[in-house]
Design an enzyme around this catalytic site. Structure first.
Site, short mmCIF file in Angstrom:
data_model
loop_
_atom_site.label_atom_id
_atom_site.label_comp_id
_atom_site.label_asym_id
_atom_site.label_seq_id
_atom_site.Cartn_x
_atom_site.Cartn_y
_atom_site.Cartn_z
N PRO A 1 -4.02 1.00 18.82
CA PRO A 1 -3.80 0.49 17.47
C PRO A 1 -3.92 1.52 16.34
O PRO A 1 -3.60 1.20 15.20
CB PRO A 1 -4.87 -0.60 17.32
CG PRO A 1 -5.89 -0.30 18.36
CD PRO A 1 -5.19 0.40 19.47
N LYS B 1 1.27 0.38 15.05
CA LYS B 1 2.68 0.32 15.41
C LYS B 1 3.10 -0.88 16.27
O LYS B 1 4.28 -1.20 16.38
CB LYS B 1 3.06 1.59 16.21
CG LYS B 1 3.18 2.82 15.36
CD LYS B 1 4.53 2.86 14.68
CE LYS B 1 4.53 3.77 13.48
NZ LYS B 1 4.06 3.16 12.23
N TYR C 1 3.93 6.89 9.91
CA TYR C 1 3.14 5.70 9.55
C TYR C 1 4.01 4.63 8.90
O TYR C 1 3.87 3.45 9.20
CB TYR C 1 2.00 6.10 8.61
CG TYR C 1 0.90 5.06 8.56
CD1 TYR C 1 -0.21 5.16 9.40
CD2 TYR C 1 0.96 3.97 7.69
CE1 TYR C 1 -1.22 4.21 9.38
CE2 TYR C 1 -0.04 3.02 7.66
CZ TYR C 1 -1.13 3.14 8.51
OH TYR C 1 -2.12 2.18 8.48
N TYR D 1 -9.11 6.01 7.37
CA TYR D 1 -9.21 6.43 8.78
C TYR D 1 -10.20 7.58 8.83
O TYR D 1 -9.94 8.64 8.27
CB TYR D 1 -7.85 6.90 9.29
CG TYR D 1 -6.84 5.79 9.52
CD1 TYR D 1 -6.11 5.24 8.47
CD2 TYR D 1 -6.60 5.30 10.81
CE1 TYR D 1 -5.18 4.23 8.68
CE2 TYR D 1 -5.66 4.29 11.04
CZ TYR D 1 -4.96 3.76 9.97
OH TYR D 1 -4.04 2.77 10.19
N HIS E 1 0.84 -1.21 0.00
CA HIS E 1 0.00 0.00 0.00
C HIS E 1 0.87 1.25 0.00
O HIS E 1 1.76 1.37 0.83
CB HIS E 1 -0.92 0.01 1.22
CG HIS E 1 -2.18 -0.78 1.02
ND1 HIS E 1 -3.33 -0.54 1.71
CD2 HIS E 1 -2.45 -1.79 0.17
CE1 HIS E 1 -4.27 -1.38 1.31
NE2 HIS E 1 -3.75 -2.16 0.38
#
Ligand code: RFL
Ligand code: PHB
Length: 391
Positions: free
Chosen positions: A293, A297, A385, A201, A72
């Site tokens: 979460p 990580k 990220y 998100y 991704h």
């Protein structure tokens, strides 16, 4: 039984450590309290950072991940009916992530360990770590109804948040830093193709929602729910209705529904235990730290810890210098606290806390708008990220 490195726990941390040590010619024994099927089916993480992907490949454990994992290059932030894509490679100089479930990472590492590595004992529960402050630490454990002792040169506690290893650090030497959140995640697996090709998100006045996936035909979805929620309180259609509301957009995007095959609630906490080492006992992964979460990580931090330990032990063997082993806790904690900060930022930016005021809402929207409009802010998210470097 005697070994160089006694490893407690066969989650991603313990399994990868056993593999890294095997590749370096160092023997180990892994003790896991649960059975193999349980470990291979426990639904958890889904996102591997670039660094984790590289480590798995280099360890010879990346073949199936490269065939079946989904690379991704970005995520979508959804807020105020808007959609903003964060383009990882463009913002980080080429870094990305891989969608490949923790269950699959564990299956791959277990198969390799049983075929090529040292002993991996299932249903072997560590009871206590003894003599951690001496040159010959021991793990007392129960296997097949009998109590035994594993004599080690080093013990690595990879036994998760509820394990026993951390208890062997004397209380007066321990410091705990902790924050709990007044909400949790209701997570579902559904037999339906993901409604978007990247993770979404979503920040919504009704609470956070996340669209993720396990494969091109299986979706993984999460809803923010009040602390203490029982998954059984949520009917399937109710879950889809709520997801639909929180993912709302200003365009014609649609959420596809399908049969829900699993449902569970995860509490959210931030937790760090310092130090991560006491004498010859080393703590790795969730045994030493927990992140909410939202930043994806946890598994990646566990990988960072065991890579740091394995490299330090190899360094000792090659040079006779224990310098890196001695620096284990500080080296790991620097990275851990960056991940704690990132996870905390993502969590507080995207979740609606009970009692949140209109001011809090506007601040969240301003933080998201900043990411959507400033390359510097977008880069900060993308770097966090895709992961902080291992060295
Ligand atoms: P684990 O996976 O908890 O493994 C510990 C193992 O130790 C065993 N054990 C014992 N064995 C012997 N004797 C004892 N006394 C023992 N006590 C315990 C346990 O049975 C278990 O097998 O810890 P590890 O290896 O440190 O790995 C950590 C990760 O599992 C965790 O951080 C992640 O799953 C967190 N996480 C995520 N991390 C990511 O990097 N990306 C994600 O996308 C992501 N999503 C998530 C997550 C965690 C979640 N939950 C359920 C907490 C999503 C969720 C919903
Ligand atoms: C997941 O797919 O389980 C997942 C993805 C991203 C997160 C957390 C969990 O931030």
């Amino acid at each position: 039984m005697r070994t160089t490195v006694g490893i407690i726990g066969a989650g991603p941390a313990g399994l990868l450590l056993a593999r890294l040590l095997h590749n370096a010619g160092i023997d180990s024994v892994v003790l896991e309290s649960r059975d193999r099927a349980y470990v291979e089916q426990r639904q958890r993480a889904g996102i591997l950072e670039q660094g984790t992907v590289d480590v798995l490949r280099a360890a010879g454990a990346g073949a199936r991940m490269d065939r079946e994992g989904l690379p991704h290059d970005g995520i979508e932030l959804r807020f105020d009916r808007r959609r903003h894509r964060v383009d990882f490679p463009a913002l980080t100089g080429g870094r990305a992530v891989m969608v490949y479930a923790q269950t699959e990472v564990c299956k791959d590492l277990i198969a390799l360990q049983l075929k090529e590595g040292g002993p991996l004992l299932f249903e072997a529960e560590a009871l206590a770590v003894e003599d951690a402050g001496t040159d010959s630490p021991r793990v007392r454990y129960r296997h097949e109804g009998r109590e035994s002792v594993l004599e080690c040169d080093y013990v690595v506690g990879c036994d998760g948040f509820w394990g026993v290893a951390r208890k062997a650090v004397p209380e007066h030497l321990s410091r705990v830093f902790e924050r709990t959140y007044p909400f949790g995640w209701l997570g579902v697996l559904a037999d339906v193709p993901p409604s978007h090709d990247e993770l979404v998100y979503a920040r919504h006045d009704r609470g956070f929602a996340l669209l993720s996936m396990r494969s091109p035909s299986v979706s993984r979805l999460y809803l923010q729910v009040p602390e203490g929620t029982d998954a059984a309180d949520w009917g399937d259609e109710e879950i889809w209705d709520e997801l639909e509301r929180r993912f709302e957009t200003g365009d014609d995007w649609r959420l596809e529904r399908g049969p829900i095959t699993q449902k569970s609630v995860t509490p959210m906490r931030s937790y760090v235990h310092e130090p991560m080492r006491h004498g010859r006992l080393f703590l790795a992964g969730d045994a030493a730290h927990i992140v909410p979460p939202t930043g994806a990580k946890g598994l990646n931090l566990a990988v960072g810890d065991v890579v740091t330990f394995a490299r330090a032990l190899v360094h000792l063997g090659e040079t006779g210098s224990a310098e890196r082993l001695d620096a284990y806790s500080e080296t790991c904690l620097r990275r851990v606290w960056q991940a704690e900060r990132f996870s905390y930022d993502m969590t507080t930016m995207l979740h609606r806390a009970p009692g949140a005021t209109p001011f809090d809402d506007r601040i969240q929207l301003a933080r998201l708008d900043r990411i959507a409009t400033s390359r510097a802010a977008g880069t900060d998210l993308a770097e966090g990220y895709t992961g902080f470097p291992l060295d």
